[in-house]
Design a protein around this motif. Structure first.
Motif, PDB file in Angstrom:
ATOM      1  N   GLY A   1      41.015  42.366  34.387  1.00  0.00           N
ATOM      2  CA  GLY A   1      41.965  42.846  35.385  1.00  0.00           C
ATOM      3  C   GLY A   1      43.358  43.037  34.827  1.00  0.00           C
ATOM      4  O   GLY A   1      43.698  42.557  33.747  1.00  0.00           O
ATOM      5  N   THR A   2      44.176  43.727  35.585  1.00  0.00           N
ATOM      6  CA  THR A   2      45.525  44.085  35.172  1.00  0.00           C
ATOM      7  C   THR A   2      46.507  42.952  35.444  1.00  0.00           C
ATOM      8  O   THR A   2      46.217  41.999  36.178  1.00  0.00           O
ATOM      9  N   GLN A   3      47.689  43.114  34.893  1.00  0.00           N
ATOM     10  CA  GLN A   3      48.770  42.173  35.180  1.00  0.00           C
ATOM     11  C   GLN A   3      49.124  42.221  36.660  1.00  0.00           C
ATOM     12  O   GLN A   3      49.384  41.182  37.286  1.00  0.00           O
ATOM     13  N   GLU A   4      49.086  43.405  37.246  1.00  0.00           N
ATOM     14  CA  GLU A   4      49.418  43.568  38.658  1.00  0.00           C
ATOM     15  C   GLU A   4      48.496  42.729  39.542  1.00  0.00           C
ATOM     16  O   GLU A   4      48.939  42.105  40.508  1.00  0.00           O
ATOM     17  N   VAL A   5      47.214  42.689  39.223  1.00  0.00           N
ATOM     18  CA  VAL A   5      46.286  41.946  40.069  1.00  0.00           C
ATOM     19  C   VAL A   5      46.501  40.439  39.916  1.00  0.00           C
ATOM     20  O   VAL A   5      46.321  39.677  40.860  1.00  0.00           O
ATOM     21  N   GLY A   6      46.910  40.002  38.723  1.00  0.00           N
ATOM     22  CA  GLY A   6      47.260  38.599  38.550  1.00  0.00           C
ATOM     23  C   GLY A   6      48.449  38.209  39.402  1.00  0.00           C
ATOM     24  O   GLY A   6      48.459  37.156  40.055  1.00  0.00           O
ATOM     25  N   TYR A   7      49.460  39.082  39.442  1.00  0.00           N
ATOM     26  CA  TYR A   7      50.621  38.828  40.296  1.00  0.00           C
ATOM     27  C   TYR A   7      50.215  38.809  41.773  1.00  0.00           C
ATOM     28  O   TYR A   7      50.704  37.981  42.552  1.00  0.00           O
ATOM     29  N   PHE A   8      49.333  39.737  42.151  1.00  0.00           N
ATOM     30  CA  PHE A   8      48.884  39.782  43.542  1.00  0.00           C
ATOM     31  C   PHE A   8      48.239  38.462  43.949  1.00  0.00           C
ATOM     32  O   PHE A   8      48.584  37.889  44.998  1.00  0.00           O
ATOM     33  N   TRP A   9      47.299  37.975  43.148  1.00  0.00           N
ATOM     34  CA  TRP A   9      46.585  36.762  43.530  1.00  0.00           C
ATOM     35  C   TRP A   9      47.474  35.524  43.475  1.00  0.00           C
ATOM     36  O   TRP A   9      47.284  34.580  44.243  1.00  0.00           O
ATOM     37  N   SER A  10      48.449  35.523  42.597  1.00  0.00           N
ATOM     38  CA  SER A  10      49.405  34.416  42.575  1.00  0.00           C
ATOM     39  C   SER A  10      50.150  34.337  43.909  1.00  0.00           C
ATOM     40  O   SER A  10      50.310  33.258  44.496  1.00  0.00           O
ATOM     41  N   LYS A  11      50.564  35.490  44.425  1.00  0.00           N
ATOM     42  CA  LYS A  11      51.280  35.523  45.709  1.00  0.00           C
ATOM     43  C   LYS A  11      50.332  35.300  46.885  1.00  0.00           C
ATOM     44  O   LYS A  11      50.678  34.615  47.856  1.00  0.00           O
ATOM     45  N   ALA A  12      49.116  35.869  46.787  1.00  0.00           N
ATOM     46  CA  ALA A  12      48.167  35.755  47.899  1.00  0.00           C
ATOM     47  C   ALA A  12      47.774  34.304  48.150  1.00  0.00           C
ATOM     48  O   ALA A  12      47.722  33.847  49.295  1.00  0.00           O
ATOM     49  N   LEU A  13      47.478  33.565  47.075  1.00  0.00           N
ATOM     50  CA  LEU A  13      47.053  32.173  47.212  1.00  0.00           C
ATOM     51  C   LEU A  13      48.213  31.189  47.099  1.00  0.00           C
ATOM     52  O   LEU A  13      48.041  29.995  47.346  1.00  0.00           O
ATOM     53  N   ARG A  14      49.377  31.700  46.699  1.00  0.00           N
ATOM     54  CA  ARG A  14      50.532  30.856  46.388  1.00  0.00           C
ATOM     55  C   ARG A  14      50.173  29.832  45.319  1.00  0.00           C
ATOM     56  O   ARG A  14      50.550  28.666  45.395  1.00  0.00           O
ATOM     57  N   TRP A  15      49.444  30.308  44.326  1.00  0.00           N
ATOM     58  CA  TRP A  15      49.169  29.530  43.115  1.00  0.00           C
ATOM     59  C   TRP A  15      50.133  30.002  42.032  1.00  0.00           C
ATOM     60  O   TRP A  15      50.279  31.214  41.821  1.00  0.00           O
ATOM     61  N   PRO A  16      50.784  29.103  41.318  1.00  0.00           N
ATOM     62  CA  PRO A  16      51.739  29.535  40.301  1.00  0.00           C
ATOM     63  C   PRO A  16      51.066  30.192  39.100  1.00  0.00           C
ATOM     64  O   PRO A  16      49.918  29.879  38.758  1.00  0.00           O
ATOM     65  N   LEU A  17      51.785  31.115  38.488  1.00  0.00           N
ATOM     66  CA  LEU A  17      51.357  31.672  37.213  1.00  0.00           C
ATOM     67  C   LEU A  17      51.474  30.596  36.141  1.00  0.00           C
ATOM     68  O   LEU A  17      52.535  29.967  36.002  1.00  0.00           O
TER      69      LEU A  17
ATOM     70  N   ASP B   1      51.821  39.446  27.308  1.00  0.00           N
ATOM     71  CA  ASP B   1      51.073  40.604  26.795  1.00  0.00           C
ATOM     72  C   ASP B   1      50.150  41.189  27.866  1.00  0.00           C
ATOM     73  O   ASP B   1      49.023  41.610  27.570  1.00  0.00           O
ATOM     74  N   GLN B   2      50.627  41.206  29.106  1.00  0.00           N
ATOM     75  CA  GLN B   2      49.904  41.726  30.278  1.00  0.00           C
ATOM     76  C   GLN B   2      48.675  40.898  30.654  1.00  0.00           C
ATOM     77  O   GLN B   2      47.891  41.309  31.511  1.00  0.00           O
ATOM     78  N   GLU B   3      48.497  39.753  30.017  1.00  0.00           N
ATOM     79  CA  GLU B   3      47.461  38.809  30.424  1.00  0.00           C
ATOM     80  C   GLU B   3      48.089  37.781  31.357  1.00  0.00           C
ATOM     81  O   GLU B   3      49.217  37.327  31.133  1.00  0.00           O
ATOM     82  N   THR B   4      47.371  37.419  32.429  1.00  0.00           N
ATOM     83  CA  THR B   4      47.908  36.470  33.397  1.00  0.00           C
ATOM     84  C   THR B   4      46.867  35.409  33.731  1.00  0.00           C
ATOM     85  O   THR B   4      45.664  35.606  33.531  1.00  0.00           O
ATOM     86  N   ALA B   5      47.344  34.297  34.241  1.00  0.00           N
ATOM     87  CA  ALA B   5      46.459  33.234  34.721  1.00  0.00           C
ATOM     88  C   ALA B   5      47.192  32.463  35.803  1.00  0.00           C
ATOM     89  O   ALA B   5      48.415  32.284  35.741  1.00  0.00           O
ATOM     90  N   ILE B   6      46.432  32.030  36.804  1.00  0.00           N
ATOM     91  CA  ILE B   6      46.985  31.209  37.873  1.00  0.00           C
ATOM     92  C   ILE B   6      46.144  29.950  38.011  1.00  0.00           C
ATOM     93  O   ILE B   6      44.998  29.884  37.554  1.00  0.00           O
TER      94      ILE B   6
END
Length: 240
Positions: free
Chosen positions: A136-152, A157-162
């Protein structure tokens, strides 16, 4: 109130067999699911269920998400692999290199997963299911961080994790290029809205963050189908 991650769901051609496999691998108890399906219960109140839903749609292509299982030692990694093979799993080749150290397997329904070598610092302290690793994209990582309110916990390098503020399994996205989507995802998130929350307001919040609602009619079995910014399906349960 924010939606909570209620379950990771598998669309499965043989739900009972798949539940039996993952119960044996993970050591989780099998239980009846909330909609007459089969589920594995979380090890604690902060964890998520794993649900197995019947599907006639055959697997096509590599999944966009898979579990990374952790190992405390080389011996434990070998035991996990041996147990998975005894239960009906198999070795597969997805282009991994021998020096990478992890073992790539598929469950009896063809879903990929990895058994990670001991000493992986990124997954330290996460538990046996170290990560749900997603394409998945960086954008989708940001989305799920906000959706669940889980911190990044990773954004590089456009890789994300929550990760939940309470710890546990991480959800990761590998960044572009993202493989084209072929059919409905075999693995998807199911969110639950707390009983005292405004369900419609929560759905509107998710839309404001970048989710969309496909034109598939009304909520099914008390759930509404939505798509995240990468087009991945997820459902939101109505309070009961």
């Amino acid at each position: 109130m924010t939606s909570q991650l209620f379950a990771i769901c598998f669309n499965a051609t043989r739900p009972e067999d798949l539940a039996r496999f993952w119960s044996g691998v993970l050591g989780r108890q099998v239980a009846d699911g909330p909609d007459g399906d089969i589920a594995l219960l979380p090890p604690d109140t902060d964890g998520f269920r794993i649900r197995f839903l019947p599907s006639r749609e055959p697997k096509s292509g590599q999944n966009r998400a898979h579990f990374d299982l952790t190992s405390a030692s080389p011996e434990e990694q070998r035991r996990t692999v041996a147990r998975a093979l005894e239960l009906g799993g198999k070795h597969i080749d997805v282009g991994q290199l021998p020096e990478e150290g992890h073992v790539v397997l598929a469950d009896p329904d063809g879903n990929e997963f990895c058994v990670i070598a001991a000493g992986n610092s990124f997954l330290a302290g996460t538990g046996f299911i170290g990560a749900l690793a997603c394409d998945g994209t960086q954008e989708v990582g940001y989305f799920w961080s906000k959706a669940l309110r889980w911190p990044l916990v990773w954004d590089q390098d456009q890789e994300t994790a929550i990760q939940s503020p309470n710890g546990g399994t991480k959800i990761t996205w590998g960044g572009p290029p993202v493989a084209p989507k072929t059919g409905r995802n075999r693995l998807f998130f199911e969110l639950a809205v707390p009983a005292d929350a405004d369900w419609d307001a929560e759905v509107d919040r998710l839309v404001s963050l970048g989710a969309t609602r496909p034109d598939t009619g009304d909520a099914d079995n008390g759930r509404v189908l939505m798509l995240d910014p990468d087009g991945n399906e997820f459902t939101v349960r109505k309070p009961r």
